[in-house]
Write an enzyme that holds these catalytic residues in place. Structure first.
Site, PDB file in Angstrom:
ATOM      1  N   VAL A 106     -14.820   5.786 -12.912  1.00  0.00           N
ATOM      2  CA  VAL A 106     -14.051   6.870 -12.290  1.00  0.00           C
ATOM      3  C   VAL A 106     -14.925   8.117 -12.152  1.00  0.00           C
ATOM      4  O   VAL A 106     -15.579   8.531 -13.112  1.00  0.00           O
ATOM      5  CB  VAL A 106     -12.793   7.187 -13.127  1.00  0.00           C
ATOM      6  CG1 VAL A 106     -11.942   8.239 -12.430  1.00  0.00           C
ATOM      7  CG2 VAL A 106     -11.980   5.915 -13.368  1.00  0.00           C
ATOM      8  N   PRO A 107     -14.947   8.761 -10.958  1.00  0.00           N
ATOM      9  CA  PRO A 107     -15.829   9.908 -10.723  1.00  0.00           C
ATOM     10  C   PRO A 107     -15.235  11.216 -11.230  1.00  0.00           C
ATOM     11  O   PRO A 107     -14.053  11.293 -11.578  1.00  0.00           O
ATOM     12  CB  PRO A 107     -15.946   9.929  -9.203  1.00  0.00           C
ATOM     13  CG  PRO A 107     -14.595   9.463  -8.752  1.00  0.00           C
ATOM     14  CD  PRO A 107     -14.169   8.411  -9.765  1.00  0.00           C
ATOM     15  N   THR A 109     -15.278  14.020  -9.253  1.00  0.00           N
ATOM     16  CA  THR A 109     -14.768  14.786  -8.117  1.00  0.00           C
ATOM     17  C   THR A 109     -13.276  14.550  -7.876  1.00  0.00           C
ATOM     18  O   THR A 109     -12.547  15.466  -7.511  1.00  0.00           O
ATOM     19  CB  THR A 109     -15.549  14.424  -6.848  1.00  0.00           C
ATOM     20  OG1 THR A 109     -15.633  12.998  -6.741  1.00  0.00           O
ATOM     21  CG2 THR A 109     -16.955  15.016  -6.896  1.00  0.00           C
ATOM     22  N   CYS A 241     -15.354  12.136  -0.561  1.00  0.00           N
ATOM     23  CA  CYS A 241     -16.541  11.674   0.158  1.00  0.00           C
ATOM     24  C   CYS A 241     -16.262  11.433   1.637  1.00  0.00           C
ATOM     25  O   CYS A 241     -17.198  11.298   2.426  1.00  0.00           O
ATOM     26  CB  CYS A 241     -17.093  10.411  -0.483  1.00  0.00           C
ATOM     27  SG  CYS A 241     -15.895   9.082  -0.653  1.00  0.00           S
ATOM     28  N   GLU A 331     -24.611  15.246   2.901  1.00  0.00           N
ATOM     29  CA  GLU A 331     -23.239  15.328   2.407  1.00  0.00           C
ATOM     30  C   GLU A 331     -23.176  16.494   1.425  1.00  0.00           C
ATOM     31  O   GLU A 331     -23.941  16.543   0.460  1.00  0.00           O
ATOM     32  CB  GLU A 331     -22.854  14.027   1.698  1.00  0.00           C
ATOM     33  CG  GLU A 331     -21.433  14.036   1.163  1.00  0.00           C
ATOM     34  CD  GLU A 331     -21.103  12.805   0.326  1.00  0.00           C
ATOM     35  OE1 GLU A 331     -19.942  12.364   0.360  1.00  0.00           O
ATOM     36  OE2 GLU A 331     -22.003  12.292  -0.357  1.00  0.00           O
TER      37      GLU A 331
END
Length: 585
Positions: A106-107, A109, A241, A331
């Site tokens: 799990v990130p 962000t 993203c 990005e």
């Protein structure tokens, strides 16, 4: 690493129980978890912003509710247990089989919304799940796991169905992904993490970077197009993203688009300001500086010495190209947009390709246009698997504003080095068994008499026009069948009542095969008068009878009610051997 091993063993034991649950029991657990996540959506959003410093509380609440409600509503009707589909036309039955233990990375962000989503889709697929939190978001991800585990246990889930790493290290995460008890990996994070997931020797769903461009074509509704881009880019301060990272504008409407951006809170930077922002935002590794990720445009401008109005919502950098010489074309994960003007849609098409190749292959882009032909051209030729039409990329890609499958993990397909281009759902955590019934009868070379059949087209049995289920035959009575067999054997020279040859067990005495004749039976004492009689129509024909007739160049006379083996019939029809005589009763 020791914790990773222990959790993997515990999760496997839970999965063995979970895999035997009925659809009703699984759905009851999913229902309870969704209700619990919805009730805690705001608290979890605040905890995520407080711990990571990324994003906006109000937007994170919306993302949490997206996972707890929209994803839930989408997966709730899915069949994930037992028979999930019947294809009557093909006579195939699909049966769901869970993958096993899921390692879910799990990130930071999108920590809480991604954790809610991954737990829901894992349990829906009857898979136990182990969360590996990002080190910068351990507290909020752990809290999600605690809330959903408690709800799941109350609803009847086995202990260990939802577990999580408490000692978070890169080595621990890598060890977890390599455990033999782990069946599949759901990896959301940077490219290093995704590569590690794919090198763990397990099936893995990884997600690459985004760098999504938005093309505004000359027929677009300019006000709405700009509003969509601003909305997508500023949602949760651009940490998704799939949020817009560049805007590409058709030259005939460039001035109108620029004015609209300024009217909606956009600030166009000059060369010096862009250089200052690039130095602060872009690291030597061409990654966004974590200190500025998920921060507001005003905050970023202040850190870079750029004076902007207080109502500024995003910063725009007019660029001439894409790549290492243009640092702001990466990005950015914050409310900063690179800005390009092109002569027409064809040049815009090429510019969007360049942007996607610089860190966004296979992910997402958008087009704002009323020209359906141009929209289709973008769909046909862009190396992105989610092309959002007249909607923000951020919301459209995850299925919030479009009809795509609602998901927080978005595959980038072959372009992005991923195994799938789908939005990941419980279907991706299932293996499908298939019961396949015969619809095309098969005749082997042995049935066709290999080597003794004249050359011709390969055997291709004709299927009935509507092959639903085999027709039910009414059959014939035992008496009639016995009589027809007697007639057939009598026509071959057999006499009922002759003493049998010892050991043959034959009803008709002395009936033994004669090698090389091709006949099933031949009397050792044939009826000498049979040759003088007219040829009797046959009531039973096998393939060897047909082959002998072909070799002898003669016809076989069969009765209308003759029993003919399938191989014999096909061979006879091919060589036109049969001559049908009226049935004798």
């Amino acid at each position: 690493m020791a914790e990773a091993r222990a959790l993997a063993r515990r999760a496997r034991q839970a999965w063995l129980e979970l895999a035997e649950f009925s659809q009703e029991r699984i759905d009851a657990i999913v229902d309870a978890m969704a209700v619990a996540a919805t009730a805690h959506a705001e608290a979890l959003a605040r905890l995520a912003v407080e711990e990571t410093g990324y994003g906006v509380v109000e937007d994170k609440i919306q993302k949490n509710l997206f996972s707890a409600q929209k994803v839930y509503n989408f997966i709730r009707p899915m069949k994930t247990v037992g028979v999930i589909a019947r294809h009557e036309d093909r006579r195939v039955v699909d049966i769901a089989e869970p993958f096993g233990v899921v390692a879910a990375v799990v990130p930071s962000t999108n920590p809480t919304s991604t954790a809610i989503y991954k737990i829901l889709i894992s349990i829906k697929a009857r898979c136990a799940v182990i969360l590996s939190p990002h080190p910068a978001a351990v507290k909020c991800i752990t809290r999600v796991a605690e809330v959903m585990d408690e709800a799941a246990r109350r609803a009847g889930a086995p202990a260990g169905s939802i577990t999580w790493m408490t000692t978070v290290t890169l080595e621990g995460t890598q060890e977890l992904m390599k455990q033999r008890e782990v069946a599949v990996i759901l990896a959301t994070g940077g490219m290093g993490l995704v590569r590690a997931a794919y090198s763990a020797g397990k099936p893995a769903y990884g997600v690459g970077p985004g760098n999504a461009p938005a093309f505004i074509e000359r027929t677009a509704d300019v006000k709405k197009a700009v509003h969509d881009v601003v909305t997508g880019k500023t949602f949760d301060n651009g940490v998704l993203c799939s949020s817009e990272n560049s805007v590409v504008v058709d030259e005939p409407i460039a001035e109108a688009v620029k004015r609209e951006f300024q009217a909606q809170g956009g600030y166009f930077m000059n060369k010096a300001e862009m250089d200052g922002l690039a130095r602060a935002l872009v690291t030597p590794q061409r990654l966004p500086n974590p200190a500025l990720v998920g921060k507001s445009a005003v905050y970023i401008a202040g850190k870079c010495g750029i004076t902007v109005p207080a109502e500024t919502r995003l910063l725009l950098a007019p660029l001439e190209g894409v790549g290492r010489d243009y640092p702001l074309s990466i990005e950015k994960l914050c409310p900063v947009l690179s800005y390009y003007v092109v002569k027409d849609w064809r040049e815009g098409c090429e510019r969007c390709k360049q942007i996607l190749r610089y860190g966004g292959m296979g992910h997402t882009m958008s087009i704002h246009s009323q020209n359906e032909q141009v929209i289709l051209e973008f769909g046909l030729h862009k190396p992105a698997f989610r092309i959002i039409v007249n909607s923000p990329t951020t919301h459209g890609s995850v299925g919030l504003s479009t009809g795509l499958d609602p998901a927080m993990t978005l595959g980038c397909g072959g372009y992005g080095g991923n195994i799938t281009s789908d939005n990941i759902t419980p279907r991706h955590l299932l293996n499908i068994k298939r019961l396949a019934y015969e619809v095309t009868p098969v005749v082997s070379r042995w049935d066709r008499g290999a080597g003794r059949v004249s050359s011709g087209p390969p055997f291709a049995p004709k299927l009935p026009e509507a092959p639903a289920r085999p027709a039910v035959s009414t059959g014939i009575s035992a008496e009639a069948l016995s009589r027809r067999i007697d007639e057939f054997l009598g026509s071959r020279g057999f006499k009922e009542g002759q003493p049998p040859v010892p050991g043959t067990g034959a009803r008709y005495g002395g009936q033994v095969p004669v090698p090389g004749t091709g006949a099933r039976y031949r009397s050792q004492t044939p009826d000498s008068s049979s040759s003088a009689k007219p040829e009797t129509p046959l009531d039973f024909v096998c393939e060897e009878d047909v082959r002998l007739a072909i070799q002898a160049g003669r016809k076989l006379i069969v009765s209308e009610r003759a029993i003919v083996t399938p191989a014999a019939r096909d061979l006879a029809e091919q060589h036109r051997v049969f001559s049908v005589a009226p049935w004798r009763g």
